[in-house]
Write an enzyme that holds these catalytic residues in place. Structure first.
Site, PDB file in Angstrom:
ATOM      1  N   TYR B 109      -8.009   1.324   1.265  1.00 43.75           N
ATOM      2  CA  TYR B 109      -8.218   1.027   2.686  1.00 43.75           C
ATOM      3  C   TYR B 109      -9.690   1.114   3.059  1.00 43.75           C
ATOM      4  O   TYR B 109     -10.297   2.187   2.963  1.00 43.75           O
ATOM      5  CB  TYR B 109      -7.407   2.036   3.497  1.00 43.75           C
ATOM      6  CG  TYR B 109      -7.440   1.830   4.989  1.00 43.75           C
ATOM      7  CD1 TYR B 109      -6.541   0.975   5.606  1.00 43.75           C
ATOM      8  CD2 TYR B 109      -8.353   2.502   5.785  1.00 43.75           C
ATOM      9  CE1 TYR B 109      -6.549   0.801   6.980  1.00 43.75           C
ATOM     10  CE2 TYR B 109      -8.380   2.330   7.154  1.00 43.75           C
ATOM     11  CZ  TYR B 109      -7.471   1.481   7.748  1.00 43.75           C
ATOM     12  OH  TYR B 109      -7.480   1.313   9.096  1.00 43.75           O
ATOM     13  N   ASN B 177     -11.724   5.352  -3.525  1.00 45.25           N
ATOM     14  CA  ASN B 177     -11.789   5.388  -2.065  1.00 45.25           C
ATOM     15  C   ASN B 177     -11.042   6.627  -1.567  1.00 45.25           C
ATOM     16  O   ASN B 177     -10.435   6.618  -0.517  1.00 45.25           O
ATOM     17  CB  ASN B 177     -11.126   4.112  -1.502  1.00 45.25           C
ATOM     18  CG  ASN B 177     -11.290   3.979  -0.006  1.00 45.25           C
ATOM     19  OD1 ASN B 177     -12.390   4.178   0.517  1.00 45.25           O
ATOM     20  ND2 ASN B 177     -10.207   3.674   0.687  1.00 45.25           N
ATOM     21  N   SER B 210      -7.677   6.260  -1.036  1.00 43.68           N
ATOM     22  CA  SER B 210      -6.827   6.075  -2.202  1.00 43.68           C
ATOM     23  C   SER B 210      -7.697   5.753  -3.398  1.00 43.68           C
ATOM     24  O   SER B 210      -8.867   5.442  -3.254  1.00 43.68           O
ATOM     25  CB  SER B 210      -5.877   4.883  -1.969  1.00 43.68           C
ATOM     26  OG  SER B 210      -5.127   5.043  -0.802  1.00 43.68           O
ATOM     27  N   SER B 248      -2.985   9.289   0.410  1.00 45.10           N
ATOM     28  CA  SER B 248      -3.714   8.600  -0.650  1.00 45.10           C
ATOM     29  C   SER B 248      -2.754   7.770  -1.499  1.00 45.10           C
ATOM     30  O   SER B 248      -1.656   8.202  -1.819  1.00 45.10           O
ATOM     31  CB  SER B 248      -4.419   9.646  -1.514  1.00 45.10           C
ATOM     32  OG  SER B 248      -5.557   9.121  -2.135  1.00 45.10           O
ATOM     33  N   GLY B 249      -3.177   6.593  -1.833  1.00 48.40           N
ATOM     34  CA  GLY B 249      -2.385   5.741  -2.716  1.00 48.40           C
ATOM     35  C   GLY B 249      -3.022   5.740  -4.087  1.00 48.40           C
ATOM     36  O   GLY B 249      -3.885   4.920  -4.363  1.00 48.40           O
TER      37      GLY B 249
END
Lengths: 339, 339, 339, 339
Positions: B109, B177, B210, B248-249
Site C-alpha cells: 500500500y 513497505n 506490507s 501487514s500483508g
C-alpha cells in the site's frame, strides 16, 4: 502393501472397566517395503473433519514422506500402538544406527461396544499384527482395528477396494466407524428401512464416530499429488452419506510407491548422493486417479458394511450387520427401472 | 530471472484523487523462461500475515507450478496489472491456442505518498515493465512497484540479494513497505536514532504496510520444497524487525527453475507424454538453502532501505532515506567491540 | 497454567538399550482449569518445521479447542505419555460419562544423551508429573521432558518467559533441543567461542533436534487469533538462530484462557444451550500480543540455555551448559559501544 | 445478501478477438450490509481444486473477515472487476477516510462460448451489477457471470438454493462451469442420455471448467466454523459428479452475518473499543448447518443446470440446456420403484 490384523474379542455382559467386554484390535499397514525408513514412499494427507487422531502428519506435511508402518486402533490406544511400532522398528535396526520414528497411527472410537477405557491393546498385539501382515486378500468387517466399529447404523469396520488406472493400481482401506443411519446411500440410492432391521444407534453420550482412510497407489506421484488423492477420498465418503460431522475424525492418508530410492530425502545419512530423481504423473492422467480414489473409497465403505457381522458388546449393546444379501435385494428393488 | 520496472512519479502538493501526486509503479519478474506457460517452474508460497493480496496462489498451492510472469504494484492496482499480464501473454500465443492464465500479482500500500485511489497504473505500464525486463542488476529502492513504499520508518521499496549455495543460487526480491521504526534491526543491532533523522511515521489512518517476498533459485526443488523455502523467508523478515503485524500483508512466493520440462503437468495439451522426470534436493543440502533464504531476505530488506532516497509525496508528506553511509557509520559505532 | 515435571536420571557409561543411561522425563502443562474437557481453551497451532510430533493437532485445527492436559517427552515415548494422560483423565470422570480424548503430546529427541530406545518413560511418570503440577515458578533447563535436551551446542531443555500486555499476560514454555552452535545469537549478538568452551556437537547420525513451543495467554482470543500467536513464536525461534532445519520438529501450540464456558462447543452433552458468547481481541491490541510472543519465545530459549547444566550421558557424551555468567560477560563485552 | 447481474451477450459467428461473440458478464454479491468494510462478516474458505482464482483469500484466512463486496466474472476479467469494486467502494468513503481493499473476486472460464481474450468486461459493468443488486429472487442460469458457462455437458451458470436450519438460513450461490457429462448425477441417479440430447462437449484445448461456491448464512459462526461450512460444500459438488478435476478451479467461500459489530477487528480506526463480543454455534447445532450446506450446494448446481438455456457462442459452438422437464421426466423414469 501388506495388511495384518490382531482381533481382540473377549467377555460379555456389563462393562467392567479393565475387564471388558473387549471388542477391539490393531491393524497394521506395511506400505510397500519391509523397512519404510530405508525405502520411504511419498505421501500426503487430508482432513475432512478433525475430531480424531492420525499421528505423524506433521512430518508427512513437511517432507511428504511416509517412513514408518501405519497402525490403526481405537481412540484410547493410539499411544501404545505408536510406541510399539517404534520398538518393532528399533529391533530391526543395524547395530549403531540411530533413527528417529514418527509413526502414523490412526483411530476411531469403539467405546459403544468395547471397554475402551480398559486399555486392552498391548504392544504384543501390535507385534502379532506385524507378524500376520500379508499381501493376500484383506479380511474385512469386524476384524483388527475394525472389530468394535459401527458405520451408518450398522456394524462397520475394515473395508477395502481397488481400481486399475492407466497401468497403476489404486487401493483404499477404510476403518469405517462413522455416519448416521438415515444418511446412508449406496450407489446413490438412499437406504430406507431394511426387512428385519432393528432400530440401532449409538448410545446417547458417544460421538458419531469417525473414519480413517488409507489410499495406496503404485503410481509415481509427488507428495502434493498424494495430498490431492487424499482429498478426493473425502468425496467418496460424502457419496455414502458421511458429512465430516463435528464429532467425527475423518482423516485421510495417501501414499504412492511409484517412486523409489527416496531415502536421501529423509536425513543426512546418505550424504553426498546429490539430487534424487523422481517422476510425477502428468495432468492428462491425474483425473483418472482422482476418479478411482472416489470410487474405491465409496466401495470400501460399502464393503466394510457388507462384511460387518452382527455384534453384541458391552452392556449387551448390539449392532446389526447390514447383511450383504439383504442390501443387494434392497438395491435391486430400488434401482432405477431402466438403468 | 529477469526484472523490469515502470516508475510513475508525477505532481506534487495536496492530494487530488485522479490527479496525483503520483508515486507508484509496476515491477514484473519473468521467472526464467520467456514463456512460463510453456516452461513452468515449481513453486510454493507462505503467508506470514494475510493483510494483502498475492493472486494466483490457489493454483500454486494445488499444482505447485508457476505458469505466469509475476507482477507487483500498489494495493488498488492489482487488477489492472493482472489482466494486463494476461493480455500480454495472449498476444504471444500461437494461433489456435486456448490457454487460461492465473497470474501471480502482489501488492503493498503506497497511499501515504501516492494518490492510490486515482488508479494511475494502466496496462501500458505493465507492458513497459515487460519490455524493460532484463537479467542485469536490478534497480532498487523507490523504483517500479517500490516507488511509493516505506519500510521501518524510512523510504523502502525494491531490494534484492542473493547467495550461492552448493552449486545453486538463491535470489530474493522484496517489495518492502512494512515495519515500525522502533523495531528495526540490522545485523541484530537495534537501530536507534540516526544523526539528522527527523521523526517520520505513517499518517494516522494508514495500515502499517506490507512486504512481498519473491524467492528464486535454480536448485532442483519439488513444490513442497519451494514452500519450505518461502516459509524461511519469513524468518529473515523477522530478523530485521517485522512481526507479521495485523495490518501487514506479508506474502511470500518461492520458485525453482532447476527442473525443466514441466509443461505436461499443466494441462492436457501434452497428452501421452507419460510421467515427468524431476529431481529433488536431498536432505543433506536443503538446510543450506534455508539459511541462504533467511540471509538473503534479511539483506534484501536492508538493501531496499539503503537504496531508498528521501521522497516527498501527497500532501507534502516526506519519508527520509535511511542513508547508506549514515547507517554504516551507526553500525560501525555499535558493533560488538571484539567481533 | 500449571506445570509439572518428572525427571529421570539414572546410570552412566556405555549405552545398553533398556538399561540406560537414562536422561529423560515428562513435563505436563495443565492449561488453566483442572479439567480442560469441562473448561476448554481456544487454541491454534503452527508448524515451523514438521520433523516432529505434536499429537492432537487435527482436533485443534478443526475445533480450535484445547480439551486436554498437554504432555511433553522424548520422541519415542509420546505414545505412553498420551495414553497415560487419557487414563488419568478417565479416572476423574463422573460415573456414566463417556468422553473421548485426543491429548496434545509433543516431543524432542534426547537420544544423544539418553537411552531413548530403552523406553524408560512409563505411565507412573506421567502421573507423578500431574501430581507435581503447580502454578509456581517453573524449574528450567535439564528437568522433566527437557532432561536430555541440547540447544545450539549447549545443554538445553525447558525454558519459560512471560510478558504483560494491555492487561493480559503471555507466557511461553519451550522444550529447546534445536539449533546449531554457530547460528546462536542472543539479543542479536552472534555468540562466538566462549572462554573455556569445549567443542561439543551432536554425534554424527543424530538429527539436529527440535523445539516445542507452548504459548499461553489469558487474553480473550478466538482460535484463529491463537494460531496467529503460534506463528509469531516461530519468529522468536528465528531470532536466536533456529531456521526450522529439515531435521527439526519445530511445532508450536498457543492457547488462550480468556474465554470461558466453551464446553458446549465440544460435543452434544450440553445440548440446547444455544450460541456460546465469546470475545475477540480487537485489531488495535493484537500486535502487542504478537510482539510479546516473539520476545517471550526468544527469552524462553535463552532461559533454557542459561538454566542448562553440563550433563554427561550415554557413552560418556558430555554437553556443556552455556553458563549464565559466562554468557553475560560475553554479551557485555560484545554489546554495541553506546547502546 | 443481495445479488446483482450484468449480462453481456453480443454478436455471433466466428471468433474475432476483441469483437466477439460476447457471452460473459459480472455478478456481485453484497454480503449483508451495504458497506461490508463498516459491517464485516466472519468468513472462511476451502479449496476443492485450485485451478482457479478467488482473490482476497489471504485476508480471509488471516482475519476471518469478509470486508468487501464479492465479484464473479470470467477468468481473464478478474482484475477489472476487482479494481472496479475498489473504485466503487472508494466513491462511497467519507472524506478523509483512508481504507485499503482486498476484494474477493472469483472466476470460471467461458472461453468456449465467449471471446474471453477480447476482455469485454469493463468497470461500468461492475457498477451496473452493483446498482442492480437486490435481495429478491436471483436470476439463474446463463446470466451475469454465469452467462457463458457450461456444467456437466449442458448449459450451466448461476444457481442458488437455501435451507432453513434451527432458526437460521443457509444460502448457496454457485457459478457452475465444471464437470463431465458422464459423471452427472441428480439425487444420486446417474443421468444417462436424455431424449433429443446432442453430443456436446468442450472444444479440445479448453479446461474442464470450474465452480465457484458462495455460502451465506445468518447463523452466528466464528471464522473457523465458516471454513468448515465451506469445506462441506465440496461434498455437495461431489454428489452431483464433480471431482475437483485437475483443470477445475473449485473454490468455496462461506460467510456468516450472525455476528455484527466486527469493525474493530479490521484495523486501528476503532481504537480503544476493547474486546469484541461474538457468538459461536454450539456443537449440537453445527451438523445441521453442514447437512444444509451439502444439500443446498447440490441443489444449487442442479438449479443452474435447469435454468440454463441452450446457447450458441463463438464459432457456432452450441451448448444445450438440460431442460427442466426433460430432466424431471428422466428422473421419474429412473427413480427407485418403491422409494
Amino acid at each position: 502393501m501388506r495388511v495384518g490384523h490382531t482381533t481382540l474379542i473377549e467377555g460379555d455382559g456389563p462393562l467392567e472397566v479393565g475387564r471388558g467386554p473387549v471388542r477391539t484390535g490393531v491393524t497394521v499397514i506395511v506400505p510397500g517395503a519391509d523397512d519404510p525408513w530405508a525405502e520411504p514412499a511419498f505421501a500426503g494427507c487430508h482432513r475432512l473433519n478433525g475430531n480424531g487422531e492420525l499421528t505423524g502428519l506433521e512430518w508427512i506435511r513437511e517432507a511428504g514422506l511416509l517412513t514408518t508402518v501405519i497402525g490403526l486402533t481405537n481412540t484410547h490406544s493410539v499411544g501404545v500402538v505408536r510406541d510399539a511400532l517404534i520398538a518393532a522398528a528399533v529391533r530391526k535396526e543395524a547395530p549403531g544406527e540411530q533413527r528417529w520414528y514418527l509413526p502414523v497411527v490412526g483411530e476411531t472410537y469403539d467405546g459403544d461396544l468395547n471397554d475402551i477405557n480398559g486399555m486392552h491393546v498391548r504392544a504384543e498385539h501390535v507385534d502379532a499384527a506385524l507378524a500376520a501382515a500379508s499381501a493376500g486378500p484383506v479380511a474385512e468387517g469386524g476384524v483388527g482395528s475394525g472389530t468394535g466399529m459401527q458405520c451408518h447404523g450398522f456394524k462397520g469396520g475394515i473395508g477395502t477396494a481397488s481400481r486399475a488406472v492407466d497401468g497403476s493400481t489404486v487401493g483404499v482401506l477404510v476403518q469405517a466407524n462413522h455416519g448416521w443411519r438415515d444418511r446412508l446411500r449406496v450407489n446413490g440410492i438412499r437406504i430406507g428401512p431394511l426387512p428385519g432391521e432393528e432400530p440401532a444407534g449409538r448410545p446417547g453420550a458417544g460421538p458419531e464416530g469417525s473414519i480413517i482412510v488409507i489410499v495406496a497407489t503404485d503410481a509415481p506421484l509427488l507428495p502434493g499429488q498424494c495430498e490431492r488423492l487424499a482429498q478426493r477420498a473425502a468425496l467418496g465418503v460424502g457419496r455414502v452419506g458421511g458429512a465430516g460431522e463435528h464429532g467425527s475424525g475423518d482423516l485421510i492418508l495417501a501414499f504412492a510407491t511409484g517412486n523409489r530410492g527416496l531415502r536421501p530425502l529423509v536425513d543426512h545419512d546418505t550424504q553426498g548422493t546429490g539430487p534424487v530423481a523422481v517422476r510425477a504423473v502428468p495432468a492428462d492422467l491425474i483425473d483418472n486417479l482422482f476418479y478411482a480414489v472416489i470410487e474405491a473409497a465409496e466401495e470400501a465403505i460399502v464393503n466394510a458394511l457388507v462384511a460387518g457381522q452382527t455384534m453384541t458388546g458391552r452392556d449387551g449393546y448390539t449392532v446389526q450387520g447390514i447383511g450383504g444379501e439383504r442390501l443387494a435385494e434392497y438395491l435391486s428393488n430400488h434401482q432405477g427401472q431402466t438403468s
